[in-house]
Design an enzyme around this catalytic site. Structure first.
Site, mmCIF file in Angstrom:
data_model
loop_
_atom_site.group_PDB
_atom_site.id
_atom_site.type_symbol
_atom_site.label_atom_id
_atom_site.label_comp_id
_atom_site.label_asym_id
_atom_site.label_seq_id
_atom_site.Cartn_x
_atom_site.Cartn_y
_atom_site.Cartn_z
ATOM 1 N N SER A 7 0.858 -1.191 0.000
ATOM 2 C CA SER A 7 0.000 0.000 0.000
ATOM 3 C C SER A 7 0.891 1.238 0.000
ATOM 4 O O SER A 7 1.555 1.535 0.998
ATOM 5 C CB SER A 7 -0.885 0.001 1.239
ATOM 6 O OG SER A 7 -1.326 1.323 1.484
ATOM 7 N N HIS A 32 -1.012 -1.379 -4.467
ATOM 8 C CA HIS A 32 -2.293 -1.055 -3.815
ATOM 9 C C HIS A 32 -2.351 0.453 -3.565
ATOM 10 O O HIS A 32 -1.494 1.015 -2.893
ATOM 11 C CB HIS A 32 -2.398 -1.834 -2.506
ATOM 12 C CG HIS A 32 -3.702 -1.676 -1.797
ATOM 13 N ND1 HIS A 32 -4.835 -2.389 -2.130
ATOM 14 C CD2 HIS A 32 -4.061 -0.876 -0.765
ATOM 15 C CE1 HIS A 32 -5.830 -2.044 -1.321
ATOM 16 N NE2 HIS A 32 -5.391 -1.116 -0.482
ATOM 17 N N ASP A 34 -4.516 3.580 -2.220
ATOM 18 C CA ASP A 34 -5.608 3.947 -1.313
ATOM 19 C C ASP A 34 -6.091 5.360 -1.593
ATOM 20 O O ASP A 34 -5.401 6.329 -1.287
ATOM 21 C CB ASP A 34 -5.126 3.859 0.133
ATOM 22 C CG ASP A 34 -4.921 2.427 0.578
ATOM 23 O OD1 ASP A 34 -5.887 1.648 0.503
ATOM 24 O OD2 ASP A 34 -3.787 2.093 0.988
ATOM 25 N N MET A 36 -8.719 8.225 -0.662
ATOM 26 C CA MET A 36 -9.601 8.634 0.451
ATOM 27 C C MET A 36 -10.097 10.044 0.225
ATOM 28 O O MET A 36 -9.320 10.922 -0.172
ATOM 29 C CB MET A 36 -8.811 8.598 1.759
ATOM 30 C CG MET A 36 -8.194 7.252 2.070
ATOM 31 S SD MET A 36 -7.243 7.341 3.573
ATOM 32 C CE MET A 36 -6.650 5.649 3.690
ATOM 33 N N HIS A 65 -8.048 1.067 -4.422
ATOM 34 C CA HIS A 65 -8.988 0.888 -3.303
ATOM 35 C C HIS A 65 -9.666 2.230 -3.034
ATOM 36 O O HIS A 65 -9.059 3.141 -2.477
ATOM 37 C CB HIS A 65 -8.180 0.384 -2.085
ATOM 38 C CG HIS A 65 -8.985 0.206 -0.840
ATOM 39 N ND1 HIS A 65 -8.410 0.018 0.393
ATOM 40 C CD2 HIS A 65 -10.328 0.186 -0.637
ATOM 41 C CE1 HIS A 65 -9.361 -0.103 1.307
ATOM 42 N NE2 HIS A 65 -10.526 -0.002 0.718
ATOM 43 N N MET A 67 -11.885 4.532 -1.172
ATOM 44 C CA MET A 67 -12.575 4.835 0.090
ATOM 45 C C MET A 67 -13.240 6.193 -0.078
ATOM 46 O O MET A 67 -12.831 7.202 0.506
ATOM 47 C CB MET A 67 -11.565 4.811 1.240
ATOM 48 C CG MET A 67 -11.126 3.401 1.596
ATOM 49 S SD MET A 67 -9.618 3.357 2.547
ATOM 50 C CE MET A 67 -8.414 3.375 1.209
ATOM 51 N N MET A 136 -11.564 -5.922 4.884
ATOM 52 C CA MET A 136 -10.794 -4.960 5.683
ATOM 53 C C MET A 136 -10.543 -5.557 7.070
ATOM 54 O O MET A 136 -11.477 -5.993 7.744
ATOM 55 C CB MET A 136 -11.568 -3.640 5.837
ATOM 56 C CG MET A 136 -11.624 -2.771 4.607
ATOM 57 S SD MET A 136 -10.028 -2.353 3.874
ATOM 58 C CE MET A 136 -9.222 -1.423 5.177
ATOM 59 N N GLY A 141 -9.094 4.119 6.625
ATOM 60 C CA GLY A 141 -8.804 5.547 6.805
ATOM 61 C C GLY A 141 -7.346 5.836 7.082
ATOM 62 O O GLY A 141 -6.850 6.897 6.707
ATOM 63 N N PHE A 142 -6.664 4.889 7.716
ATOM 64 C CA PHE A 142 -5.279 5.163 8.109
ATOM 65 C C PHE A 142 -4.428 3.905 8.009
ATOM 66 O O PHE A 142 -4.942 2.803 8.242
ATOM 67 C CB PHE A 142 -5.230 5.666 9.565
ATOM 68 C CG PHE A 142 -6.086 6.874 9.796
ATOM 69 C CD1 PHE A 142 -5.613 8.151 9.510
ATOM 70 C CD2 PHE A 142 -7.383 6.731 10.254
ATOM 71 C CE1 PHE A 142 -6.423 9.265 9.688
ATOM 72 C CE2 PHE A 142 -8.206 7.843 10.433
ATOM 73 C CZ PHE A 142 -7.721 9.112 10.156
ATOM 74 N N GLY A 143 -3.152 4.104 7.729
ATOM 75 C CA GLY A 143 -2.193 3.018 7.833
ATOM 76 C C GLY A 143 -1.790 2.872 9.300
ATOM 77 O O GLY A 143 -2.119 3.722 10.141
ATOM 78 N N GLY A 144 -1.105 1.774 9.597
ATOM 79 C CA GLY A 144 -0.511 1.614 10.920
ATOM 80 C C GLY A 144 -1.464 1.264 12.051
ATOM 81 O O GLY A 144 -1.106 1.415 13.220
ATOM 82 N N ASP A 174 -6.608 -6.426 4.155
ATOM 83 C CA ASP A 174 -5.969 -5.104 4.190
ATOM 84 C C ASP A 174 -6.106 -4.493 5.575
ATOM 85 O O ASP A 174 -7.221 -4.248 6.034
ATOM 86 C CB ASP A 174 -6.661 -4.213 3.139
ATOM 87 C CG ASP A 174 -6.062 -2.817 3.033
ATOM 88 O OD1 ASP A 174 -5.019 -2.559 3.661
ATOM 89 O OD2 ASP A 174 -6.654 -2.000 2.301
ATOM 90 N N GLY A 175 -4.965 -4.249 6.197
ATOM 91 C CA GLY A 175 -4.957 -3.546 7.467
ATOM 92 C C GLY A 175 -4.247 -4.321 8.563
ATOM 93 O O GLY A 175 -4.655 -5.428 8.911
ATOM 94 N N GLY A 176 -3.146 -3.756 9.053
ATOM 95 C CA GLY A 176 -2.443 -4.368 10.177
ATOM 96 C C GLY A 176 -1.754 -5.680 9.850
ATOM 97 O O GLY A 176 -1.471 -6.485 10.745
ATOM 98 N N GLY A 196 1.140 -1.940 4.337
ATOM 99 C CA GLY A 196 1.669 -0.580 4.206
ATOM 100 C C GLY A 196 2.840 -0.371 5.134
ATOM 101 O O GLY A 196 4.004 -0.434 4.722
ATOM 102 N N SER A 197 2.542 -0.180 6.412
ATOM 103 C CA SER A 197 3.622 0.139 7.357
ATOM 104 C C SER A 197 4.603 -1.014 7.556
ATOM 105 O O SER A 197 5.742 -0.781 7.951
ATOM 106 C CB SER A 197 3.040 0.615 8.689
ATOM 107 O OG SER A 197 2.014 -0.238 9.109
HETATM 108 C C1 DX5 Z 1 -6.413 1.651 5.274
HETATM 109 C C2 DX5 Z 1 -5.854 1.304 3.920
HETATM 110 C C3 DX5 Z 1 -4.734 0.363 3.965
HETATM 111 C C4 DX5 Z 1 -3.530 0.831 4.724
HETATM 112 C C5 DX5 Z 1 -2.773 -0.357 5.193
HETATM 113 O O1 DX5 Z 1 -7.563 2.383 5.155
HETATM 114 O O2 DX5 Z 1 -6.857 0.726 3.109
HETATM 115 O O3 DX5 Z 1 -4.380 -0.083 2.669
HETATM 116 O O4 DX5 Z 1 -2.711 1.673 4.004
HETATM 117 O O5 DX5 Z 1 -1.760 0.057 6.031
HETATM 118 P P1 DX5 Z 1 -1.157 -0.891 7.146
HETATM 119 O O6 DX5 Z 1 -0.614 -2.102 6.466
HETATM 120 O O7 DX5 Z 1 -0.128 -0.056 7.794
HETATM 121 O O8 DX5 Z 1 -2.291 -1.250 8.096
HETATM 122 ZN ZN ZN Z 2 -6.273 -0.213 1.207
#
Ligand code: DX5
Ligand code: ZN
Length: 218
Positions: A7, A32, A34, A36, A65, A67, A136, A141-144, A174-176, A196-197
């Site tokens: 991501s 990927h 994102d 938003m 993706h 959002m 999801m 909304g956010f990475g990390g 997707d996520g964490g 992502g992170s």
């Molecule tokens: C969150 C995004 C993800 C995000 C993943 O809304 O859809 O793609 O960037 O980031 P990590 O892997 O850090 O959770």
């Molecule tokens: Zn995503």
């Protein structure tokens, strides 16, 4: 073969092109992206001009993706900008069936994303039409953010649902996601892992982080 979809939301934006090239060289499968809008999710990222600008950097599949509210109003623009897969939220679209057909009529792949609280059963009647479903594993909304464990129950249920009507369906998460939970997700039925992170951070190189994810699957 499990696919890794970095991501780029977590990239160093002052060096976006450099990070994408490193991601491609490191053997990523999808990019990927994102998007938003600050309305569907409480954050604003980037849109058409950024996708268009990075499109010439690679032939890898651009997994966009969305959002955003009323995503189908913007499918054409995202496809024109270079999307290969339109991944829109079930919860954000009033006419889901029509939206699926709209993407397909443009000849690109179609995916539907489900928020953590949305049951997979809502896709029962359209599942056969889809190339991918994104589960999801955080609230978007956010990475990390931290991985939500019950997402894997949804992956298992979806895999079971798709067995007969769409055996080639790709299930994405997707996520964490990181090297600690990737194996469990794949064992549950995930084909495509977004991270992502875990990939873009100051601790290790992009290449080492992608390798660590793959090594965790051995
Ligand atoms: C969150 C995004 C993800 C995000 C993943 O809304 O859809 O793609 O960037 O980031 P990590 O892997 O850090 O959770
Ligand atoms: Zn995503």
């Amino acid at each position: 073969m499990v696919k890794i979809a970095p991501s780029i939301l977590s990239c160093d934006f002052t060096n976006l092109g450099r990070d994408i090239k490193k991601t491609v060289d490191a053997g990523a499968d999808f990019i990927h992206i994102d998007v938003m809008d600050g309305s569907y999710v409480p954050n604003i990222s980037f849109g058409f001009p950024v996708i268009k600008a990075i499109r010439p950097l690679t032939d890898l599949l651009f997994d966009v993706h969305l959002m955003i509210v009323n995503p189908s109003n913007y499918f054409d623009e995202f496809i024109d900008a270079g999307a290969d897969l339109i991944n829109f939220h079930y919860e954000a679209e009033v006419h889901v069936d029509r939206a699926i057909q709209k993407v397909k009529s443009r000849g690109v792949k179609v995916g539907i994303t489900l928020n953590p609280a949305t049951p997979v059963s809502v896709l029962k009647h359209v599942l056969k039409e889809l190339d991918l479903v994104l589960i999801m594993s955080v609230n978007p909304g956010f990475g990390g953010q931290s991985f939500i464990p019950y997402s894997l129950d949804k992956v298992r249920e979806l895999r079971e649902m798709a067995k007969e009507c769409n055996p080639n369906l790709l299930i994405q998460i997707d996520g964490g996601m990181d090297s600690k939970n990737i194996k469990e997700a794949v064992d549950a039925g995930v084909d495509v892992v977004v991270a992502g992170s875990a990939i873009y951070n100051d601790k290790n190189t992009i290449e080492d982080n992608i390798s660590a994810l793959r090594d965790a699957l051995k």
